[in-house]
Design an enzyme around this catalytic site. Structure first.
Site, PDB file in Angstrom:
ATOM      1  N   ASP A 242       0.853  -1.175   0.000  1.00 15.52           N
ATOM      2  CA  ASP A 242       0.000   0.000   0.000  1.00 15.52           C
ATOM      3  C   ASP A 242       0.895   1.233   0.000  1.00 15.52           C
ATOM      4  OD1 ASP A 242      -2.257   1.554   0.123  1.00 15.52           O
ATOM      5  OD2 ASP A 242      -2.503   1.359   2.285  1.00 15.52           O
TER       6      ASP A 242
ATOM      7  N   ASP B 216      -8.231  -4.755   1.791  1.00 17.66           N
ATOM      8  CA  ASP B 216      -6.992  -5.502   1.554  1.00 17.66           C
ATOM      9  C   ASP B 216      -7.072  -6.939   2.058  1.00 17.66           C
ATOM     10  OD1 ASP B 216      -5.547  -3.220   0.536  1.00 17.66           O
ATOM     11  OD2 ASP B 216      -5.441  -2.486   2.597  1.00 17.66           O
TER      12      ASP B 216
ATOM     13  N   ASP C 182      -3.952  -2.164   5.070  1.00 20.38           N
ATOM     14  CA  ASP C 182      -4.490  -1.710   6.346  1.00 20.38           C
ATOM     15  C   ASP C 182      -6.013  -1.755   6.401  1.00 20.38           C
ATOM     16  OD1 ASP C 182      -5.018   0.274   4.560  1.00 20.38           O
ATOM     17  OD2 ASP C 182      -4.099   1.890   5.683  1.00 20.38           O
TER      18      ASP C 182
END
Length: 892
Positions: free
Chosen positions: A335, A633, A629
């Site tokens: 990310d 995801d 997070d």
């Protein structure tokens, strides 16, 4: 609901609120009637995620025993029981049970990830029923219900907004966006990705500011969060490279040992006419000698120590094998926000007419130089964005600077404080920012100040603040060029303007009162700055042959610009361009494999996109680590070979779906964890090469003696002694072995490569043969010199122990020379375990009760000297052979 209206509701974000209300047969003024709501609740079911089907606890516990290594251990327990060694039997069974309990507990924790999603859902909702607002349990919300939201409310279902007043929603868990999303009631484009559907509010997200009303279009499993729940239920976790390698190795070993034991028993019984009991015991002794009973315990302890080391480096491993898996990773999908960047919006560029400024400092701390020196125009720009601001910059008790309010506003306030802008004076009237008109305005005694989107503010301006400090005609072409430059650099661009105060100051401010005769002052470029340590960590990964790919919910331009700054992509490479979620959707599976291989930046991605990318990479044989997070995801984290969750801003769902949790949300920690994983992999390989020689030498002694009908140099009981004392001493030295100098300079191991390559097997064979020759040679020579069988066997056992003590140092530098000082000094535990082994062996040689238990006898000093000399000879011969063993297959 009518069946022909489903398509309209499915793309509610691109339809007008009126169309959606009509399709759902409801109204913004009355909502549903109680009877209609009850009917729809029966038809659609509760607004809740379905319970996942679970196996009973007893079945999950039994499933922990379905492992080849467990079969080998159980076979070892049976064999030691046959020999009457109940202590060893008890220890082995205890190891089996402990492994099963650990697996059982971890499986239960993985199921908690699905439970964690349910905890994100709202417990209550304010709905309009028959014209009256009422509070109902969120599970009773149905399609067609009109719901109202205030700042701080959790959204109970997927809503098509009917009204939105200064509304923003915190959707990072779903979209990955670093700032709250602006919301409005106007339709979004028909192809808008999830992060750009401003007309929707999604179940499980939070209304960060403002107020809104909306009509429910999806509930339960039909919501966006419900789709993610479905994906997680369908995703199966993969075996780690370690478990695959160990499974393959132990299968071959178990079959080989069983076949050889049976063959030896038959040979001894048929050819040598030994009694059946003796033949069986001989075969059992061989099997006990050949099976590395200590391997599972060694792996567990080595991994557990690695977990402790990682915890000290802010990486918390939830599953032991994940520590080693990180060392095998070939691709890291990461990310952006908070992982590669600081998650603290910062003004880094400013533009006034004829002048560009660079602003130093990161985060919200109001400290940083501005170059070139600030001008009066820049001071005016700082005052405007500081006054038209509702966020405070504060310093916490720990000395760290933070904000109370919006991140973008915090960046602007910090910029104003850096320049020492004059923000004094009373504010008379304020028009809050709205996604409808995209600016904020404030009146003071001296002026009307405006900040907002550049195109909107420019559209309301007729003049600009000139270099001499006086208004001049607006040069729209200049500003459009500067806006494009800042945007191409991945910056979020805001602008500021003003108009001198009129004779009277209004007590209220409207959009129309702002007017279209503003004086444009300048532009500000805002970015979530990269973490400097993350840039270095990415470079380390590249040197280690690991590809880093950014998968984010942010806009393509921002993602591509940050990727270039981080060194993820080359500044001139075609692969620097970001692949969008739309590109992923349009690609076939084969096309996606090529996209995943060729590109390193993916933007505006959904949970399905991330999951497809991970699968595409794995289909190429990649070992994939995925970081994240948000709940969006979680499916990809679960599918990845090793999922890495953020510990600070990560959701509980994400943490439960991951194998590794980063306590500091920092990519540099991932790099450190990879380094530790590679160290553990190296040390497990060393431990295996060591253990196999221990078992190989013992089994070869038994094999040759039985094969030729000779007197056994070691009794089965003495073999168990050597197995036990070396397993609890020497082998564990490798758990403390430091990383080798080139750990992060080697490419990752290919996923298909076995845990032991041909040179390692050759070294095991050579060392086993040398130690066997030393053991058997000393035994038969002492017998020929008239030494008793107990004395000769004690001496042979001591030779075996001493040779393995020396061999410990051969393996410490497995593929290079051990004749270097650091090999003998970099691991104090190695000397500690050697000392402990010698102490145990001394008891074996000289304690009377050990003589009775193991059939041994006291040895003279010359016999001890012989054992040391033979151990040294074995050590030197193996060192001499290493250049030949590893020359053809260089170190990876």
């Amino acid at each position: 609901m009518r069946g022909d209206d489903v398509a309209v509701v499915a793309q509610a974000y691109s339809q007008s609120a009126t169309e959606v209300l009509a399709a759902l047969q409801t109204s913004a003024e009355e909502g549903l009637s109680p009877d209609a709501a009850a009917t729809r609740l029966t038809e659609h079911g509760p607004n809740a995620l379905p319970e996942a089907s679970k196996d009973p606890a007893w079945l999950r516990f039994v499933r922990q025993f379905q492992d080849v290594m467990i079969y080998v251990l159980l076979a070892s327990a049976v064999l030691t029981a046959v020999l009457g060694e109940w202590v060893d039997t008890t220890v082995i069974v205890a190891v089996v049970l402990i492994n099963a309990i650990i697996g059982f507990v971890q499986e239960g924790k993985s199921e908690a990830a699905l439970e964690g999603i349910k905890n994100m859902l709202s417990p209550q909702a304010s709905v309009l029923r028959a014209g009256s607002w009422r509070e109902v349990d969120a599970t009773e919300v149905v399609p067609g219900d009109v719901v109202r939201l205030q700042a701080g409310d959790k959204v109970p279902a997927d809503l098509r907004l009917i009204t939105a007043t200064n509304a923003t929603a915190e959707e990072s868990a779903l979209t990955g966006e670093s700032v709250p999303a602006d919301k409005s009631a106007s339709p979004a484009g028909p192809d808008a990705p999830l992060a750009e559907r401003h007309s929707m509010a999604y179940s499980g997200t939070l209304l960060a500011a403002g107020s809104a009303t909306g009509v429910v279009v999806s509930t339960g499993q039909g919501t966006e969060i419900g789709r993610i729940n479905t994906l997680m239920g369908e995703v199966e976790s993969l075996q780690t490279p370690l478990t695959r390698q160990i499974d393959a190795f132990t299968k071959k070993l178990a079959i080989g040992v069983m076949v050889a034991a049976v063959a030896l028993g038959l040979l001894d019984f048929v050819v040598h006419s030994s009694p059946l009991v003796d033949a069986v015991l001989g075969a059992v002794g061989f099997a006990v000698a050949a099976i590395p009973e200590g391997l599972p315990a060694l792996i567990t302890i080595t991994l557990a120590l690695g977990v402790q080391t990682l915890a000290g480096k802010n990486a918390i491993a939830r599953k032991l094998p994940a520590v080693q898996t990180l060392g095998s990773v070939t691709t890291i999908c990461t990310d952006k926000t908070g992982t590669l960047t600081k998650n603290e919006m910062t003004v880094t560029r400013a533009v006034t007419i004829g002048q560009r400024f660079d602003v130093e400092g990161t985060g919200y701390e109001p400290r940083g130089a501005v170059t070139p020196a600030p001008t009066a125009q820049l001071d005016s720009l700082a005052r405007i964005v500081g006054v038209t601001n509702e966020t405070d910059v504060v310093q916490g008790e720990d000395g760290r600077w933070g904000i109370v309010g919006e991140p973008t506003e915090g960046a602007l306030k910090s910029f104003a404080l850096k320049l020492g802008a004059d923000m004094s004076g009373a504010r008379h009237a304020t028009l809050p920012f709205s996604s409808e008109y995209k600016f904020m305005a404030t009146t003071t005694d001296d002026a009307l100040y405006v900040k907002g989107a550049p195109d909107v503010v420019l559209g309301r301006s007729t003049q600009q603040l000139g270099a001499d400090g006086t208004p001049e005609p607006l040069d729209r072409a200049f500003w459009d060029h500067e806006i494009a430059e800042l945007s191409d650099a991945g910056l979020r661009v805001l602008s500021a303007a003003y108009r001198p105060a009129a004779a009277s100051t209004p007590s209220t401010l409207t959009e129309d009162a702002v007017g279209d005769d503003l004086i444009f002052v300048g532009l500000l470029g805002i970015v979530d700055p990269p973490r400097p340590e993350a840039i270095e960590a990415i470079a380390d990964c590249h040197r280690a042959g690991i590809v880093v790919k950014m998968i984010t919910g942010d806009a393509p331009g921002t993602a591509a610009a940050i990727a270039k700054q981080m060194g993820i992509t080359d500044l001139t490479a075609e692969a620097s361009a970001a692949v969008t979620g739309r590109d992923i959707e349009a690609a076939s599976d084969d096309e996606l494999v090529q996209l995943a291989h060729d590109h390193n930046v993916f933007a505006r991605t959904s949970p399905e996109h991330k999951l497809r990318l991970v699968r595409a990479l794995q289909s190429q044989g990649q070992i994939v680590s995925m970081t994240g997070d948000g709940v969006n995801d979680a499916p990809a984290l679960r599918r990845a070979d090793v999922g890495v969750a953020m510990g600070i801003k990560g959701t509980e769902v994400t943490k439960e779906s991951a194998e590794i949790v980063l306590a500091d949300d920092n990519f540099a920690t991932i790099s450190r964890a990879v380094h530790e994983g590679r160290r553990i992999w190296d040390n497990l390989r060393k431990a295996l090469v060591f253990l196999l020689v221990t078992n190989g030498a013992q089994s070869l002694v038994m094999l040759l003696a039985i094969l030729f009908g000779w007197l056994l140099p070691l009794s089965p009981l003495q073999i168990l002694w050597v197995n036990t004392v070396t397993a609890i001493t020497l082998a564990f030295a490798y758990a403390f072995e430091p990383a080798e100098a080139d750990t992060m300079a080697r490419p990752p191991l290919p996923s298909h490569e076995p845990i032991m390559r041909a040179p390692h097997i050759a070294q095991v064979a050579l060392a086993s043969a040398l130690i066997t020759a030393a053991t058997m040679g000393s035994f038969y020579w002492l017998i020929s010199q008239g030494v008793s069988e107990p004395g000769a066997r004690t001496a042979a056992t001591t030779v075996l122990v001493m040779a393995q003590s020396f061999y410990l140092f051969n393996v410490k530098a497995l593929e290079t020379s051990s004749l270097k000082p650091h090999v003998f000094t970099n691991n104090k535990v190695a000397w500690l375990v050697v000392g402990l082994l010698l102490l145990l062996q001394a008891g074996f040689i000289w304690l009377p009760f050990m003589h009775t238990l193991f059939g041994t006898a006291a040895l003279p000093a010359r016999a001890i000297g012989l054992a040391v000399a033979l151990g040294l000879v074995v050590f030197l011969l193996i060192e001499a052979a290493k250049p030949l063993l590893y020359r053809a297959t260089p170190r990876r």
